[in-house]
Design a protein around this motif. Structure first.
Motif, PDB file in Angstrom:
ATOM      1  N   ILE A  70      19.861   4.152  -6.663  1.00 34.37           N
ATOM      2  CA  ILE A  70      20.827   3.075  -6.448  1.00 34.37           C
ATOM      3  C   ILE A  70      21.394   2.616  -7.792  1.00 34.37           C
ATOM      4  N   LEU A  71      22.573   2.028  -7.745  1.00 38.35           N
ATOM      5  CA  LEU A  71      23.230   1.477  -8.925  1.00 38.35           C
ATOM      6  C   LEU A  71      23.230  -0.043  -8.785  1.00 38.35           C
ATOM      7  N   HIS A  72      22.659  -0.732  -9.771  1.00 37.51           N
ATOM      8  CA  HIS A  72      22.630  -2.191  -9.702  1.00 37.51           C
ATOM      9  C   HIS A  72      22.838  -2.777 -11.098  1.00 37.51           C
ATOM     10  N   HIS A  73      23.219  -4.045 -11.134  1.00 40.20           N
ATOM     11  CA  HIS A  73      23.508  -4.701 -12.406  1.00 40.20           C
ATOM     12  C   HIS A  73      22.209  -5.134 -13.083  1.00 40.20           C
ATOM     13  N   SER A  74      22.127  -4.887 -14.374  1.00 42.35           N
ATOM     14  CA  SER A  74      20.939  -5.259 -15.139  1.00 42.35           C
ATOM     15  C   SER A  74      20.723  -6.768 -15.096  1.00 42.35           C
ATOM     16  N   MET A  75      19.459  -7.178 -15.031  1.00 43.47           N
ATOM     17  CA  MET A  75      19.119  -8.607 -15.014  1.00 43.47           C
ATOM     18  C   MET A  75      19.202  -9.231 -16.402  1.00 43.47           C
ATOM     19  N   THR A  76      19.235  -8.388 -17.455  1.00 47.70           N
ATOM     20  CA  THR A  76      19.239  -8.918 -18.819  1.00 47.70           C
ATOM     21  C   THR A  76      20.445  -8.484 -19.642  1.00 47.70           C
ATOM     22  N   GLU A  77      21.108  -7.411 -19.225  1.00 46.02           N
ATOM     23  CA  GLU A  77      22.259  -6.898 -19.962  1.00 46.02           C
ATOM     24  C   GLU A  77      23.502  -6.909 -19.073  1.00 46.02           C
ATOM     25  N   ASP A  78      24.678  -6.869 -19.721  1.00 49.95           N
ATOM     26  CA  ASP A  78      25.928  -6.929 -18.967  1.00 49.95           C
ATOM     27  C   ASP A  78      26.450  -5.521 -18.666  1.00 49.95           C
ATOM     28  N   TYR A  79      25.639  -4.748 -17.956  1.00 51.24           N
ATOM     29  CA  TYR A  79      26.093  -3.426 -17.522  1.00 51.24           C
ATOM     30  C   TYR A  79      25.232  -2.975 -16.344  1.00 51.24           C
ATOM     31  N   ASP A  80      25.718  -1.946 -15.656  1.00 49.03           N
ATOM     32  CA  ASP A  80      25.002  -1.420 -14.493  1.00 49.03           C
ATOM     33  C   ASP A  80      24.018  -0.336 -14.920  1.00 49.03           C
ATOM     34  N   VAL A  81      22.925  -0.243 -14.208  1.00 52.33           N
ATOM     35  CA  VAL A  81      21.910   0.780 -14.472  1.00 52.33           C
ATOM     36  C   VAL A  81      21.575   1.494 -13.160  1.00 52.33           C
ATOM     37  N   ARG A  82      21.141   2.753 -13.310  1.00 49.47           N
ATOM     38  CA  ARG A  82      20.723   3.525 -12.141  1.00 49.47           C
ATOM     39  C   ARG A  82      19.206   3.612 -12.104  1.00 49.47           C
ATOM     40  N   GLY A  83      18.669   3.598 -10.921  1.00 46.21           N
ATOM     41  CA  GLY A  83      17.221   3.719 -10.784  1.00 46.21           C
ATOM     42  C   GLY A  83      16.837   3.863  -9.322  1.00 46.21           C
ATOM     43  N   GLN A  84      15.558   4.079  -9.088  1.00 44.41           N
ATOM     44  CA  GLN A  84      15.031   4.141  -7.730  1.00 44.41           C
ATOM     45  C   GLN A  84      13.661   3.481  -7.700  1.00 44.41           C
ATOM     46  N   MET A  85      13.173   3.233  -6.513  1.00 43.63           N
ATOM     47  CA  MET A  85      11.866   2.607  -6.383  1.00 43.63           C
ATOM     48  C   MET A  85      10.820   3.464  -7.090  1.00 43.63           C
ATOM     49  N   LYS A  86      10.059   2.855  -7.994  1.00 48.74           N
ATOM     50  CA  LYS A  86       9.045   3.577  -8.755  1.00 48.74           C
ATOM     51  C   LYS A  86       7.695   3.532  -8.054  1.00 48.74           C
ATOM     52  N   SER A  87       7.300   2.344  -7.610  1.00 48.67           N
ATOM     53  CA  SER A  87       6.032   2.185  -6.907  1.00 48.67           C
ATOM     54  C   SER A  87       6.159   1.071  -5.885  1.00 48.67           C
ATOM     55  N   LEU A  88       5.305   1.124  -4.877  1.00 48.92           N
ATOM     56  CA  LEU A  88       5.285   0.104  -3.830  1.00 48.92           C
ATOM     57  C   LEU A  88       3.833  -0.273  -3.577  1.00 48.92           C
TER      58      LEU A  88
END
Length: 226
Positions: A135-153
């Protein structure tokens, strides 16, 4: 018999068995319970297959003294429910949602999984399978989008923290780890709940670990294959 006819017959048998067990727990003799059950089925209009399966499971849960149950705030809760003891082996469609713990608003965990979601019953066990996705979502600390996926649950069952197996991007959660609920005045609805926390491969600085309530409703067979 057509495939739809065979499925209809299977859920009729499940529904009959569930209602029969429920009447027996109310002190009615086996003969009377069977007669009343058949009379109810004969008088009922042709039901939807999903409803028949759902009602059959609910009746079996209510009538099974081996399953731990409790009542709280107008809600009947069942724990350690193994659906492999109730349903045939196979793949079942499930409706899964994630909501924030402080209300009914959707959680960001909703987008962490694709639309392929199912319950699989095999080898005497039932488990929920979810396919994680990028998924693509906006960083909580920086002013740009980052890509990632669920790492652990993670989630807790009693006092133990559990981490489900993730294999080939498929998250596998035992169905018996969930709490299954029936609300007062709505006996036709059975919902499984599990409070989960998850992390993202984008890193804690961009997406801190978050928690959500996962809600599951079982539907009937013919789920899409992974």
């Amino acid at each position: 018999m057509t495939s739809l006819g065979a499925e209809f017959y299977m859920w009729c048998r499940l529904w009959e068995k569930g209602i029969h067990v429920w009447y027996q727990t109310m002190g009615i003799s086996e003969t009377d319970a069977r007669n009343v059950t058949r009379d109810l089925l004969a008088r009922a209009p042709v039901p939807v297959l999903d409803m028949m399966m759902n009602q059959g499971i609910i009746c079996l849960l209510r009538g099974n003294r081996r399953i731990s149950s409790s009542e709280r705030d107008g809600c009947l809760e069942f724990r350690n429910v193994e659906f492999a003891n109730m349903l045939p082996e196979g793949r079942y469609s499930v409706y899964v949602t994630f909501r924030k713990l402080d209300g009914n608003e959707p959680s960001m965990a909703e987008s962490a999984f694709g639309q392929t979601r199912m319950m699989v019953i095999e080898a005497g066990r039932s488990e929920l399978r979810l396919q994680r996705q990028m998924i693509l979502h906006h960083s909580m600390t920086e002013d740009y989008d980052v890509r990632g996926q669920m790492k652990s649950l993670e989630y807790e069952v009693g006092t133990r923290t559990r981490k489900p197996k993730i294999q080939d991007d498929i998250v596998r959660i035992p169905m018996k780890d969930m709490i299954w609920k029936i609300w007062e005045g709505n006996d036709s609805s059975l919902v499984g709940e599990l409070e989960v926390s998850f992390s993202c491969t984008a890193g804690e600085q961009h997406m801190p670990r978050a928690s959500a309530m996962m809600c599951v409703k079982i539907q009937r067979t013919n789920a899409a294959f992974f």
